[in-house]
Design a protein around this motif. Structure first.
Motif, mmCIF file in Angstrom:
data_model
loop_
_atom_site.group_PDB
_atom_site.id
_atom_site.type_symbol
_atom_site.label_atom_id
_atom_site.label_comp_id
_atom_site.label_asym_id
_atom_site.label_seq_id
_atom_site.Cartn_x
_atom_site.Cartn_y
_atom_site.Cartn_z
ATOM 1 N N SER A 19 6.029 105.789 -36.214
ATOM 2 C CA SER A 19 6.357 106.983 -35.493
ATOM 3 C C SER A 19 7.725 106.740 -34.717
ATOM 4 O O SER A 19 7.827 105.671 -34.257
ATOM 5 C CB SER A 19 5.313 107.437 -34.397
ATOM 6 O OG SER A 19 5.725 108.394 -33.920
ATOM 7 N N ARG A 46 -1.434 116.678 -40.017
ATOM 8 C CA ARG A 46 -1.401 117.148 -38.764
ATOM 9 C C ARG A 46 -2.114 118.445 -38.817
ATOM 10 O O ARG A 46 -2.958 119.072 -38.129
ATOM 11 C CB ARG A 46 -0.124 117.510 -38.114
ATOM 12 C CG ARG A 46 0.578 116.294 -37.324
ATOM 13 C CD ARG A 46 1.838 116.506 -37.127
ATOM 14 N NE ARG A 46 2.468 115.210 -36.328
ATOM 15 C CZ ARG A 46 2.519 115.041 -34.952
ATOM 16 N NH1 ARG A 46 1.589 115.942 -34.197
ATOM 17 N NH2 ARG A 46 2.751 113.860 -34.409
ATOM 18 N N ASP A 188 -2.945 103.546 -37.793
ATOM 19 C CA ASP A 188 -2.475 103.874 -39.045
ATOM 20 C C ASP A 188 -2.443 102.605 -39.965
ATOM 21 O O ASP A 188 -2.392 102.879 -41.084
ATOM 22 C CB ASP A 188 -1.296 104.638 -39.078
ATOM 23 C CG ASP A 188 -1.381 106.042 -38.286
ATOM 24 O OD1 ASP A 188 -2.417 106.666 -38.176
ATOM 25 O OD2 ASP A 188 -0.055 106.695 -37.629
HETATM 26 N N1 LIG Z 1 1.745 109.788 -45.461
HETATM 27 C C1 LIG Z 1 1.306 110.104 -43.998
HETATM 28 C C2 LIG Z 1 1.863 110.648 -43.123
HETATM 29 C C3 LIG Z 1 1.313 110.758 -41.799
HETATM 30 N N2 LIG Z 1 0.034 110.300 -41.675
HETATM 31 C C4 LIG Z 1 -0.787 110.446 -40.449
HETATM 32 C C5 LIG Z 1 -0.530 109.272 -39.593
HETATM 33 C C6 LIG Z 1 0.467 109.840 -38.362
HETATM 34 O O1 LIG Z 1 0.056 109.270 -37.187
HETATM 35 C C7 LIG Z 1 0.060 111.447 -38.430
HETATM 36 C C8 LIG Z 1 1.118 112.157 -37.871
HETATM 37 O O2 LIG Z 1 2.417 111.803 -38.911
HETATM 38 P P1 LIG Z 1 3.796 112.302 -38.360
HETATM 39 O O3 LIG Z 1 4.937 111.887 -39.346
HETATM 40 O O4 LIG Z 1 4.125 113.744 -38.135
HETATM 41 O O5 LIG Z 1 3.840 111.441 -36.910
HETATM 42 P P2 LIG Z 1 5.176 111.427 -36.017
HETATM 43 O O6 LIG Z 1 4.643 111.980 -34.806
HETATM 44 O O7 LIG Z 1 6.452 112.135 -36.507
HETATM 45 O O8 LIG Z 1 5.365 109.942 -35.919
HETATM 46 O O9 LIG Z 1 -0.259 111.608 -39.860
HETATM 47 C C9 LIG Z 1 -0.572 109.529 -42.610
HETATM 48 O O10 LIG Z 1 -1.647 109.041 -42.612
HETATM 49 N N3 LIG Z 1 -0.055 109.430 -44.008
#
Ligand SMILES: Nc1ccn([C@H]2C[C@H](O)[C@@H](COP(=O)(O)OP(=O)(O)O)O2)c(=O)n1
Ligand SMILES: Nc1ncnc2c1ncn2[C@@H]1O[C@H](COP(=O)(O)OP(=O)(O)O)[C@@H](O)[C@H]1O
Length: 230
Positions: A19, A46, A188
């Protein structure tokens, strides 16, 4: 196709990282500059989290999450100039950015049934992008699109990331933001199913000391080099 010239092969770019490293801003700008589609996969996680919260699903219970993972219809726009996201026809671009959704998205996105559903959507959007696409997330280079033409892994110090995020959330405490960020990254990175990770063949770019314009230029150059077969 004009004058019988061959159409350029669609280019698939995967941008992953924790993030606040600049994934969304960089991906949007690179896609716009190169005329490619853009997909914010975090917005999809989200959106499904928003639906679960709105429907009172017990987010402490992965079985309850898995049981309804197929219910909401999530539709993502892929225009970098106007990224859009709807759930069952409702525009959720604003509601998915609340503190409540942010604090719960890691629990929802760790559930394998949620990931397989969203991964399927992502692959379908990527394969339908005529000129190519920039897809940003956590597991794009490792799991969703392992054959991407170019994989980038963005990093930055926790201090820089927290300062950037608290700048966005006007007036937010930098220390509290830093702790929340670190906690979400740890969740994550440690989940069993497709955790946040750098693919072995990804180019790592540390953005701590770079301006956003420098990061964009760096990624555009890498895409152009790939396209030129360098
Ligand atoms: N390919 C992905 C993208 C996001 N995620 C999950 C884990 C992240 O904490 C959340 C939110 O992602 P997002 O890119 O909106 O987060 P940011 O607040 O921009 O850092 O979604 C995921 O598990 N796999
Ligand atoms: N290299 C950079 N230098 C300074 N600020 C940046 C840089 N990259 C991104 N930002 C800013 O940091 C914030 C978070 O960036 P964002 O692209 O949303 O990160 P991510 O998608 O990785 O969470 C945004 O306000 C963005 O404008």
């Amino acid at each position: 196709m004009e004058n019988g010239a061959p159409t350029a092969k669609p280019v698939i770019v995967a941008i992953d990282g924790p993030s606040g490293t600049g994934k969304s801003s960089t991906s949007k700008a690179v896609a716009a500059q190169l005329g490619l589609s853009y997909l914010d996969t975090g917005a999809q996680y989200r959106a499904i989290t928003w639906w679960m919260v709105s429907n009172g699903i017990d987010l402490e219970d992965p079985t309850a999450i898995a049981a309804v993972a197929g219910k909401p219809e999530i539709v993502s726009g892929t225009d970098p100039a106007a990224p859009a996201i709807t759930v069952d026809g409702v525009d959720v671009a604003g509601p998915i950015r609340t503190q409540e959704v942010t604090s719960k998205v890691s629990a929802v996105s760790a559930v394998p049934e949620v990931r397989s559903r969203i991964t399927e959507l992502q692959r379908s959007l990527a394969s339908g992008a005529e000129r190519g696409i920039v897809v940003e997330g956590r597991d794009i280079g490792t799991t969703v699109l392992p054959d991407a033409d170019l994989k980038i892994f963005l990093t930055a110090s926790a201090e820089a990331r927290a300062a950037r995020r608290s700048g966005e959330l006007k007036g937010a405490d930098v220390q509290a933001t830093r702790e929340a960020l670190i906690k979400r990254d740890a969740a994550d990175s440690s989940r069993k199913t497709s955790p946040l990770a750098k693919a072995d063949d990804a180019v790592e770019v540390d953005t701590t000391e770079l301006t956003l314009a420098q990061v964009i230029e760096c990624v555009v150059t890498l895409v152009e080099e790939k396209r030129a077969g360098k």
